[in-house]
Write a protein that holds these residues in place. Structure first.
Motif, mmCIF file in Angstrom:
data_model
loop_
_atom_site.group_PDB
_atom_site.id
_atom_site.type_symbol
_atom_site.label_atom_id
_atom_site.label_comp_id
_atom_site.label_asym_id
_atom_site.label_seq_id
_atom_site.Cartn_x
_atom_site.Cartn_y
_atom_site.Cartn_z
ATOM 1 N N LEU A 232 33.198 38.235 38.423
ATOM 2 C CA LEU A 232 33.546 38.249 37.000
ATOM 3 C C LEU A 232 33.755 39.661 36.464
ATOM 4 O O LEU A 232 34.291 39.835 35.379
ATOM 5 N N ALA A 233 33.336 40.678 37.223
ATOM 6 C CA ALA A 233 33.476 42.059 36.746
ATOM 7 C C ALA A 233 34.946 42.420 36.550
ATOM 8 O O ALA A 233 35.300 43.071 35.556
ATOM 9 N N ALA A 234 35.797 42.005 37.461
ATOM 10 C CA ALA A 234 37.229 42.303 37.314
ATOM 11 C C ALA A 234 37.807 41.600 36.084
ATOM 12 O O ALA A 234 38.636 42.168 35.361
ATOM 13 N N LEU A 235 37.361 40.378 35.829
ATOM 14 C CA LEU A 235 37.804 39.659 34.636
ATOM 15 C C LEU A 235 37.347 40.384 33.375
ATOM 16 O O LEU A 235 38.099 40.505 32.404
ATOM 17 N N ALA A 236 36.119 40.899 33.399
ATOM 18 C CA ALA A 236 35.587 41.616 32.236
ATOM 19 C C ALA A 236 36.389 42.880 31.964
ATOM 20 O O ALA A 236 36.737 43.173 30.810
ATOM 21 N N VAL A 237 36.694 43.628 33.006
ATOM 22 C CA VAL A 237 37.485 44.853 32.831
ATOM 23 C C VAL A 237 38.896 44.507 32.353
ATOM 24 O O VAL A 237 39.452 45.180 31.482
ATOM 25 N N GLY A 238 39.460 43.443 32.890
ATOM 26 C CA GLY A 238 40.774 42.993 32.432
ATOM 27 C C GLY A 238 40.754 42.581 30.970
ATOM 28 O O GLY A 238 41.691 42.869 30.221
ATOM 29 N N TRP A 239 39.676 41.921 30.549
ATOM 30 C CA TRP A 239 39.552 41.511 29.152
ATOM 31 C C TRP A 239 39.499 42.730 28.231
ATOM 32 O O TRP A 239 40.116 42.737 27.172
#
Length: 93
Positions: free
Chosen positions: A39-46
């Motif tokens: 989920l870290a990549a999703l968080a950075v993308g968000w």
């Protein structure tokens, strides 16, 4: 006696809830990214998408009220598109 005009809390065509909501969603996703690393990549993308969503909001919502503001938001989005297209031409990307 004229009624008092409420202060306009809207900043540059953005609703007052957009950035706080984007921030807290990002904080939640980053916290979950500690437990679930995917989920870290999703968080950075968000975090990167919040300004893009704000520009889209301004471009659409302000079109009838302030065309210059709307065109500026579209120009910013166009600049992002140019960056991604040029980045694709660079070696090693």
């Amino acid at each position: 006696m004229t009624p008092e005009k409420k202060p306009d809390t809207e900043l540059a065509g953005l609703p007052g809830w957009l950035y706080p909501l984007g921030f807290w969603v990002a904080v939640g996703l980053l916290a979950l990214g500690v437990l679930f690393p995917r989920l870290a990549a999703l968080a950075v993308g968000w975090v990167g998408m919040v300004p893009v969503l704000a520009a889209v909001w301004v471009a659409v919502a302000a079109w009838r009220r302030d065309r210059r503001l709307s065109l500026a938001a579209l120009a910013a989005l166009g600049g992002l598109v140019v960056v991604f297209v040029v980045k694709g031409f660079l070696p090693g990307s």
